[in-house]
Design a protein around this motif. Structure first.
Motif, PDB file in Angstrom:
ATOM      1  N   GLY A   3      12.699  -6.291  -7.991  1.00 41.48           N
ATOM      2  CA  GLY A   3      11.936  -5.231  -7.112  1.00 41.48           C
ATOM      3  C   GLY A   3      12.635  -5.048  -5.840  1.00 41.48           C
ATOM      4  N   LEU A   4      11.843  -5.323  -4.529  1.00 39.32           N
ATOM      5  CA  LEU A   4      12.248  -5.174  -3.305  1.00 39.32           C
ATOM      6  C   LEU A   4      13.368  -6.117  -2.916  1.00 39.32           C
ATOM      7  CD1 LEU A   4       8.946  -4.733  -1.600  1.00 39.32           C
ATOM      8  CD2 LEU A   4      10.391  -2.899  -1.937  1.00 39.32           C
ATOM      9  N   LYS A   5      14.401  -5.712  -2.071  1.00 42.36           N
ATOM     10  CA  LYS A   5      15.261  -6.222  -1.585  1.00 42.36           C
ATOM     11  C   LYS A   5      15.134  -7.273  -0.744  1.00 42.36           C
ATOM     12  CE  LYS A   5      16.387  -2.987   2.156  1.00 42.36           C
ATOM     13  NZ  LYS A   5      17.376  -2.151   2.831  1.00 42.36           N
ATOM     14  N   ALA A   6      15.815  -8.488  -0.593  1.00 40.67           N
ATOM     15  CA  ALA A   6      15.713  -9.514   0.330  1.00 40.67           C
ATOM     16  C   ALA A   6      15.365  -9.092   1.636  1.00 40.67           C
ATOM     17  CB  ALA A   6      16.728 -10.297   0.354  1.00 40.67           C
ATOM     18  N   GLY A   7      14.220  -9.591   2.601  1.00 41.95           N
ATOM     19  CA  GLY A   7      14.031  -9.084   3.961  1.00 41.95           C
ATOM     20  C   GLY A   7      12.881  -8.214   3.924  1.00 41.95           C
ATOM     21  N   THR A   8      12.532  -7.772   2.749  1.00 42.19           N
ATOM     22  CA  THR A   8      11.348  -6.832   2.909  1.00 42.19           C
ATOM     23  C   THR A   8      10.083  -7.326   2.481  1.00 42.19           C
ATOM     24  OG1 THR A   8      12.768  -4.985   2.294  1.00 42.19           O
ATOM     25  CG2 THR A   8      10.264  -4.414   1.956  1.00 42.19           C
ATOM     26  N   SER A   9       9.264  -7.513   3.207  1.00 47.03           N
ATOM     27  CA  SER A   9       7.950  -8.251   2.853  1.00 47.03           C
ATOM     28  C   SER A   9       7.189  -7.297   2.082  1.00 47.03           C
ATOM     29  CB  SER A   9       7.122  -8.468   4.174  1.00 47.03           C
ATOM     30  OG  SER A   9       7.891  -9.206   5.045  1.00 47.03           O
ATOM     31  N   SER A  10       6.435  -8.272   0.915  1.00 48.10           N
ATOM     32  CA  SER A  10       5.375  -7.523   0.087  1.00 48.10           C
ATOM     33  C   SER A  10       4.299  -8.540  -0.401  1.00 48.10           C
ATOM     34  CB  SER A  10       6.214  -6.891  -0.953  1.00 48.10           C
ATOM     35  OG  SER A  10       6.530  -7.854  -2.110  1.00 48.10           O
ATOM     36  N   LEU A  11       3.364  -8.241  -1.012  1.00 50.08           N
ATOM     37  CA  LEU A  11       2.516  -9.433  -1.400  1.00 50.08           C
ATOM     38  C   LEU A  11       3.121 -10.025  -2.594  1.00 50.08           C
ATOM     39  CD1 LEU A  11      -0.852  -7.033  -1.673  1.00 50.08           C
ATOM     40  CD2 LEU A  11      -0.151  -9.017   0.051  1.00 50.08           C
ATOM     41  N   LEU A  27       0.637  -1.243  -0.003  1.00 50.84           N
ATOM     42  CA  LEU A  27       0.048  -0.077  -0.038  1.00 50.84           C
ATOM     43  C   LEU A  27       0.950   1.129  -0.048  1.00 50.84           C
ATOM     44  CD1 LEU A  27      -2.811  -0.879   2.479  1.00 50.84           C
ATOM     45  CD2 LEU A  27      -3.195  -0.257   0.003  1.00 50.84           C
ATOM     46  N   ILE A  28       2.006   1.197   0.735  1.00 47.80           N
ATOM     47  CA  ILE A  28       2.845   2.305   0.940  1.00 47.80           C
ATOM     48  C   ILE A  28       3.429   2.770  -0.681  1.00 47.80           C
ATOM     49  CG2 ILE A  28       5.150   3.315   1.921  1.00 47.80           C
ATOM     50  CD1 ILE A  28       4.575   1.584   4.168  1.00 47.80           C
ATOM     51  N   ILE A  29       3.822   1.668  -1.219  1.00 45.68           N
ATOM     52  CA  ILE A  29       4.582   1.620  -2.544  1.00 45.68           C
ATOM     53  C   ILE A  29       3.435   2.415  -3.541  1.00 45.68           C
ATOM     54  CG2 ILE A  29       5.354   0.417  -4.249  1.00 45.68           C
ATOM     55  CD1 ILE A  29       6.707  -1.541  -2.539  1.00 45.68           C
ATOM     56  N   LEU A  48      15.926  -3.074  -3.859  1.00 48.36           N
ATOM     57  CA  LEU A  48      15.671  -1.800  -3.605  1.00 48.36           C
ATOM     58  C   LEU A  48      15.016  -1.779  -2.301  1.00 48.36           C
ATOM     59  CD1 LEU A  48      14.826  -0.360  -7.195  1.00 48.36           C
ATOM     60  CD2 LEU A  48      17.138  -0.107  -6.086  1.00 48.36           C
ATOM     61  N   SER A  49      15.057  -0.633  -1.583  1.00 44.65           N
ATOM     62  CA  SER A  49      14.179  -0.342  -0.650  1.00 44.65           C
ATOM     63  C   SER A  49      12.952   0.284  -1.349  1.00 44.65           C
ATOM     64  CB  SER A  49      15.156   0.792   0.292  1.00 44.65           C
ATOM     65  OG  SER A  49      14.904   2.043  -0.487  1.00 44.65           O
ATOM     66  N   ILE A  50      11.911   0.293  -0.165  1.00 47.75           N
ATOM     67  CA  ILE A  50      10.779   0.725  -0.566  1.00 47.75           C
ATOM     68  C   ILE A  50      10.597   2.176  -1.040  1.00 47.75           C
ATOM     69  CG2 ILE A  50       8.668   1.412   0.190  1.00 47.75           C
ATOM     70  CD1 ILE A  50       8.581  -0.930   2.293  1.00 47.75           C
ATOM     71  N   TRP A  51      11.453   3.065  -0.594  1.00 43.18           N
ATOM     72  CA  TRP A  51      11.355   4.577  -1.054  1.00 43.18           C
ATOM     73  C   TRP A  51      12.093   4.638  -2.420  1.00 43.18           C
ATOM     74  CZ3 TRP A  51       7.540   6.651   1.266  1.00 43.18           C
ATOM     75  CH2 TRP A  51       7.416   6.248   2.798  1.00 43.18           C
ATOM     76  N   ASN A  52      13.176   3.843  -2.797  1.00 42.06           N
ATOM     77  CA  ASN A  52      13.917   3.866  -3.940  1.00 42.06           C
ATOM     78  C   ASN A  52      12.850   3.370  -4.926  1.00 42.06           C
ATOM     79  OD1 ASN A  52      16.169   5.162  -2.940  1.00 42.06           O
ATOM     80  ND2 ASN A  52      17.155   3.264  -2.465  1.00 42.06           N
ATOM     81  N   LEU A  53      12.279   2.176  -4.656  1.00 43.93           N
ATOM     82  CA  LEU A  53      11.363   1.591  -5.696  1.00 43.93           C
ATOM     83  C   LEU A  53      10.329   2.471  -6.093  1.00 43.93           C
ATOM     84  CD1 LEU A  53      10.699  -0.916  -7.091  1.00 43.93           C
ATOM     85  CD2 LEU A  53       9.273  -1.619  -5.171  1.00 43.93           C
ATOM     86  N   MET A 102      11.331  -4.324 -19.353  1.00 45.00           N
ATOM     87  CA  MET A 102      13.079  -4.965 -19.471  1.00 45.00           C
ATOM     88  C   MET A 102      13.586  -3.607 -18.828  1.00 45.00           C
ATOM     89  SD  MET A 102      13.066  -7.577 -21.146  1.00 45.00           S
ATOM     90  CE  MET A 102      14.876  -7.487 -21.462  1.00 45.00           C
ATOM     91  N   ILE A 103      13.376  -2.366 -18.849  1.00 40.08           N
ATOM     92  CA  ILE A 103      14.486  -1.380 -18.164  1.00 40.08           C
ATOM     93  C   ILE A 103      14.224  -1.728 -16.707  1.00 40.08           C
ATOM     94  CG2 ILE A 103      14.565   1.085 -17.640  1.00 40.08           C
ATOM     95  CD1 ILE A 103      13.576   1.706 -20.515  1.00 40.08           C
ATOM     96  N   LEU A 104      12.940  -1.924 -16.280  1.00 40.45           N
ATOM     97  CA  LEU A 104      12.627  -2.037 -14.588  1.00 40.45           C
ATOM     98  C   LEU A 104      13.734  -3.455 -14.458  1.00 40.45           C
ATOM     99  CD1 LEU A 104       8.939  -1.595 -14.094  1.00 40.45           C
ATOM    100  CD2 LEU A 104      11.224  -0.188 -13.337  1.00 40.45           C
ATOM    101  N   ALA A 105      13.541  -4.434 -15.054  1.00 45.05           N
ATOM    102  CA  ALA A 105      14.226  -5.700 -14.834  1.00 45.05           C
ATOM    103  C   ALA A 105      16.025  -5.527 -14.738  1.00 45.05           C
ATOM    104  CB  ALA A 105      13.775  -6.703 -15.806  1.00 45.05           C
ATOM    105  N   ILE A 106      16.200  -4.669 -15.654  1.00 41.71           N
ATOM    106  CA  ILE A 106      17.783  -4.358 -15.634  1.00 41.71           C
ATOM    107  C   ILE A 106      18.288  -3.461 -14.377  1.00 41.71           C
ATOM    108  CG2 ILE A 106      19.519  -3.085 -16.948  1.00 41.71           C
ATOM    109  CD1 ILE A 106      18.161  -3.825 -19.519  1.00 41.71           C
ATOM    110  N   ILE A 107      17.430  -2.504 -14.187  1.00 46.28           N
ATOM    111  CA  ILE A 107      17.533  -1.718 -12.762  1.00 46.28           C
ATOM    112  C   ILE A 107      17.634  -2.442 -11.746  1.00 46.28           C
ATOM    113  CG2 ILE A 107      16.721   0.201 -11.672  1.00 46.28           C
ATOM    114  CD1 ILE A 107      15.664   1.368 -14.091  1.00 46.28           C
ATOM    115  N   PHE A 108      16.628  -3.325 -11.705  1.00 49.08           N
ATOM    116  CA  PHE A 108      16.570  -4.217 -10.390  1.00 49.08           C
ATOM    117  C   PHE A 108      17.425  -5.197 -10.121  1.00 49.08           C
ATOM    118  CE2 PHE A 108      11.781  -3.145 -10.420  1.00 49.08           C
ATOM    119  CZ  PHE A 108      12.028  -1.666  -9.839  1.00 49.08           C
ATOM    120  N   SER A 109      17.846  -5.786 -11.276  1.00 43.95           N
ATOM    121  CA  SER A 109      19.028  -6.964 -11.202  1.00 43.95           C
ATOM    122  C   SER A 109      20.209  -6.384 -10.999  1.00 43.95           C
ATOM    123  CB  SER A 109      18.737  -7.649 -12.549  1.00 43.95           C
ATOM    124  OG  SER A 109      19.217  -7.047 -13.706  1.00 43.95           O
ATOM    125  N   THR A 110      20.550  -5.124 -11.391  1.00 36.85           N
ATOM    126  CA  THR A 110      21.735  -4.416 -11.065  1.00 36.85           C
ATOM    127  C   THR A 110      21.930  -3.861  -9.717  1.00 36.85           C
ATOM    128  OG1 THR A 110      21.833  -3.956 -13.367  1.00 36.85           O
ATOM    129  CG2 THR A 110      23.160  -2.880 -11.883  1.00 36.85           C
TER     130      THR A 110
END
Length: 295
Positions: free
Chosen positions: A234-242, A92-94, A150-155, A138-146
């Motif tokens: 998307g979100l980094k490990a340890g951050t819960s999301s649906l 919801l925050i995202i 990410l943290s919630i706010w960076n996402l 594809m751009i999102l996948a490249i950014i996130f894999s690189t």
């Protein structure tokens, strides 16, 4: 004696409740959303701060109604319901963060280029046309894999930075439909500053469509985050999301059919959120249209 002008709520809320009372689907959506929000709000007081990084192998993957866990536990040993509450809150925050930033960008940028037109409008539209044909997934996948997560706010910032063009195009089109109307021309002749014409004159008249678009962006942002996190981005490990909770669907067929409690509640919450926001957005739009027709 001068009549006191009524505030926004004096006309909007009666229209909203009238529309809602005549729309069974909207009333159902509101009840479901309020129930979900209350569960998330009060459930936060029971969610451990480390629930996303918890590791309790001895209590992992417990079935429902075991050791006091109503829906069992996750593969990390955390209570499933508490994990679901934390995940829904983060999603919801995202969603609200992305929708709010995108809407603010679209209102300011879209209204300005639509009002002034000229070469700035032409250049902006060519940029938007180019942006819309780019493979953003594809751009999102490249950014996130690189970035390795990410943290919630960076996402929120990245999704908003990549999602604004379609919304700006919409607001620009709405503004173009208003700039040649009599009230705008009269305001220009009387010397009213352009920003007052935009935000006091044009914006209220296009607000209903913007509100509806906000609801769609909100629902879409939650879906995008869930999809990307489900695919491993998307979100980094340890951050819960649906999305992270739905990764159980990547397992064996027995997980899907036998251990249904690991994904059915998550899917229901996603459906409630997307369905509820879209339906209520349409009701709010109709309510604003009615209020404007009475002005």
């Amino acid at each position: 004696m001068q009549t006191k002008k009524k505030h926004f709520g004096s006309k909007f809320w009666p229209s909203f409740w009238r529309e809602l009372s005549n729309d069974g689907l909207g009333l159902t959506a509101l009840i479901l959303l309020i129930s979900l929000f209350l569960l998330i709000f009060f459930g936060q007081f029971f969610v451990p701060s480390n629930i996303g990084s918890m590791s309790d192998i001895m209590n992992s993957n417990l079935p429902p109604m075991t050791n006091g866990h109503i829906l069992g536990t996750t593969d990390s040993g955390a209570d499933f319901i508490l994990t679901l509450i934390a995940s829904a809150k983060n999603s919801l925050i995202i969603g609200f963060g992305v929708a709010t930033l995108v809407t603010l960008i679209s209102i300011v940028f879209g209204m300005v280029i639509g009002y002034f037109g000229g070469w700035a409008d032409w250049i902006s539209m060519r940029l938007i046309d180019f942006w819309l044909v780019m493979p953003l997934v594809m751009i999102l996948a490249i950014i996130f894999s690189t970035a390795k997560g990410l943290s919630i706010w960076n996402l929120i910032l990245i999704l908003a930075a990549l999602s604004w063009p379609a919304n700006v195009r919409l607001v620009r089109t709405l503004t173009l439909s208003e700039v040649n109307r009599d009230y705008v021309q009269a305001a220009k002749i009387s010397g009213t500053p352009w920003y007052k014409i935009l935000f006091s004159g044009i914006l209220p008249n296009i607000s209903s469509t913007i509100i509806s678009d906000y609801a769609l962006t909100l629902a879409g942002s939650i879906g995008i985050e869930s999809g990307l996190t489900f695919l491993g981005f998307g979100l980094k490990a340890g951050t819960s999301s649906l999305g992270s909770m739905l990764t159980v669907l990547n397992g064996s067929a027995s997980t899907i059919y036998v251990r249904w409690w690991l994904w059915v509640p998550v899917t229901l919450i996603l459906i409630i959120l997307t369905f509820g926001f879209v339906v209520l957005g349409q009701i709010v739009r109709r309510s604003v249209d009615q209020r404007q027709s009475l002005d």
